[in-house]
Design an enzyme around this catalytic site. Structure first.
Site, short mmCIF file in Angstrom:
data_model
loop_
_atom_site.label_atom_id
_atom_site.label_comp_id
_atom_site.label_asym_id
_atom_site.label_seq_id
_atom_site.Cartn_x
_atom_site.Cartn_y
_atom_site.Cartn_z
N LYS A 213 -9.21 1.25 6.07
CA LYS A 213 -8.88 0.41 7.17
C LYS A 213 -8.35 1.12 8.33
O LYS A 213 -8.78 0.79 9.52
CB LYS A 213 -7.61 -0.39 6.82
CG LYS A 213 -8.30 -1.49 5.37
CD LYS A 213 -7.12 -2.38 5.41
CE LYS A 213 -5.77 -2.10 4.93
NZ LYS A 213 -5.76 -1.50 3.55
N ARG B 76 -1.27 -10.06 5.01
CA ARG B 76 -1.07 -9.49 3.48
C ARG B 76 -0.99 -10.33 2.47
O ARG B 76 -0.73 -10.14 1.32
CB ARG B 76 -0.19 -8.49 3.47
CG ARG B 76 -0.64 -7.02 2.95
CD ARG B 76 0.42 -5.97 3.18
NE ARG B 76 0.26 -4.83 2.86
CZ ARG B 76 -0.07 -3.70 3.51
NH1 ARG B 76 -0.27 -3.86 4.90
NH2 ARG B 76 -0.16 -2.62 3.02
N ARG C 13 -4.36 12.23 0.80
CA ARG C 13 -4.26 11.81 2.09
C ARG C 13 -3.03 12.57 2.76
O ARG C 13 -2.19 12.38 2.00
CB ARG C 13 -4.02 10.34 2.04
CG ARG C 13 -3.82 9.80 3.52
CD ARG C 13 -4.25 8.30 3.79
NE ARG C 13 -3.15 7.48 3.22
CZ ARG C 13 -3.11 5.96 3.42
NH1 ARG C 13 -4.13 5.55 3.89
NH2 ARG C 13 -1.97 5.45 2.87
N ARG D 61 2.61 10.60 3.37
CA ARG D 61 3.27 9.34 3.24
C ARG D 61 4.15 9.50 1.99
O ARG D 61 3.73 9.55 1.22
CB ARG D 61 2.39 8.25 3.39
CG ARG D 61 2.03 8.02 4.99
CD ARG D 61 1.01 6.88 5.27
NE ARG D 61 1.40 5.73 4.42
CZ ARG D 61 0.76 4.59 4.70
NH1 ARG D 61 -0.31 4.54 5.40
NH2 ARG D 61 1.02 3.48 3.96
N ARG E 189 1.80 -0.30 -5.05
CA ARG E 189 1.07 -1.08 -3.87
C ARG E 189 -0.24 -1.81 -4.51
O ARG E 189 -0.73 -2.77 -4.03
CB ARG E 189 0.51 -0.07 -2.98
CG ARG E 189 2.08 0.44 -2.25
CD ARG E 189 1.98 1.78 -1.71
NE ARG E 189 0.88 1.95 -0.40
CZ ARG E 189 0.49 3.00 -0.06
NH1 ARG E 189 0.55 4.19 -0.74
NH2 ARG E 189 -0.44 2.81 1.06
P1 AMP Z 1 0.13 0.22 5.30
O1 AMP Z 1 0.08 1.34 6.15
O2 AMP Z 1 -0.60 -1.06 5.89
O3 AMP Z 1 -0.30 0.51 3.77
O4 AMP Z 1 1.48 -0.54 5.01
C1 AMP Z 1 2.81 0.57 4.69
C2 AMP Z 1 3.79 -0.41 4.15
O5 AMP Z 1 4.33 -1.27 5.04
C3 AMP Z 1 3.30 -1.56 2.82
O6 AMP Z 1 3.26 -0.92 1.72
C4 AMP Z 1 4.64 -2.29 2.88
O7 AMP Z 1 5.64 -1.91 2.54
C5 AMP Z 1 4.69 -2.50 4.52
N1 AMP Z 1 3.75 -3.70 5.21
C6 AMP Z 1 2.74 -3.20 6.02
N2 AMP Z 1 2.25 -4.31 6.62
C7 AMP Z 1 2.70 -5.51 5.86
C8 AMP Z 1 2.69 -6.85 5.89
N3 AMP Z 1 1.69 -7.54 6.56
N4 AMP Z 1 3.43 -7.44 5.09
C9 AMP Z 1 4.59 -6.88 4.40
N5 AMP Z 1 4.74 -5.61 4.30
C10 AMP Z 1 3.87 -4.84 5.17
#
Ligand code: AMP
Length: 219
Positions: free
Chosen positions: A17, A92, A129, A161, A172
């Site tokens: 993404k 999400r 990654r 990360r 996740r």
């Molecule tokens: P990502 O980089 O999109 O994988 O997001 C990393 C982390 O940020 C996720 O595992 C959540 O803890 C938090 N996060 C990101 N976007 C959201 C969302 N829309 N709703 C809730 N938590 C989020």
């Protein structure tokens, strides 16, 4: 008001993404809105918001709908979002998808791309990654930037990360199946969902997405 190009990119963690949104944002001159990037920036800044969400992010759980919705409302109020946005990692949950509908009202989401990829492939991709802490550039552990620890784009630190650990990846993926996968139906019912095979190289996936955007007359 001009029509906005609001695109939602859905997919499991590691589906590509972020990579695709960066390219699409450049091509269509609309901002890449990643709630994950916004939350990580808050953690790095170590203010009240960052301290509130740090452990949630590390555990691979979801931050509350209320908090994330507020971040997105604030982001959409900025002038560069007037022409639309590429939404990465938001919505999400169904609550977030509904909040986005209300926020955008008539000029809503134009298309939802589902980047489809198996959980096995996700685990493989996420474990290797590496990301730039400054600009979010994405690398593989074997890339020279990951080995040297220095980003080729901005000179920032390239790291793994905290939530790309095996336990967190598993958590996740469970969270994705439970909370986010129902959004596929939400957008399918609205005639907005297009599934693209994400298990291909980034150029091929990008060409597939831009073809859909073209076919739908969105740009
Ligand atoms: P990502 O980089 O999109 O994988 O997001 C990393 C982390 O940020 C996720 O595992 C959540 O803890 C938090 N996060 C990101 N976007 C959201 C969302 N829309 N709703 C809730 N938590 C989020």
């Amino acid at each position: 008001m001009t029509t906005r190009l609001n695109l939602v990119i859905l997919g499991k963690q590691g589906a590509g993404k972020g990579t695709q949104c960066k390219r699409l944002a450049e091509r269509y001159a609309i901002p890449h809105v990643s709630t994950g990037d916004m939350l990580r920036a808050a953690v790095k800044a170590d203010g009240p918001l960052g301290r509130e969400v740090k452990s949630i992010l590390e555990a691979g759980a979801l931050v509350s709908d209320e908090l994330v919705n507020r971040l997105v409302v604030e982001r959409f109020a900025q002038p560069d979002a007037e022409r639309g946005a590429l939404l990465d990692g938001f919505p999400r949950t169904l609550v977030q998808a509904q909040a986005l509908e209300s926020l955008l009202s008539d000029d809503g989401v134009k298309l939802c791309i589902n980047l489809d990829i198996s959980s096995e492939k996700v685990t493989e991709r996420l474990s290797s990654r590496r990301v730039c802490q400054e600009c979010g550039a994405i690398y593989n552990e074997h890339d020279p930037e990951a080995i040297s620890g220095t980003c080729a784009t901005c000179g920032g630190d390239v790291i793994q990360r905290a939530d790309d650990s095996p336990d967190s990846i598993r958590k996740r993926l469970e969270t994705y199946e439970r909370d986010t996968a129902p959004l596929l139906n939400f957008y399918r019912e609205r005639g907005l969902l297009v599934t693209v095979d994400g298990d291909r190289d980034a150029d091929t996936v990008n060409a597939a997405i831009t073809a859909v955007i073209g076919e739908r007359g969105l740009a």
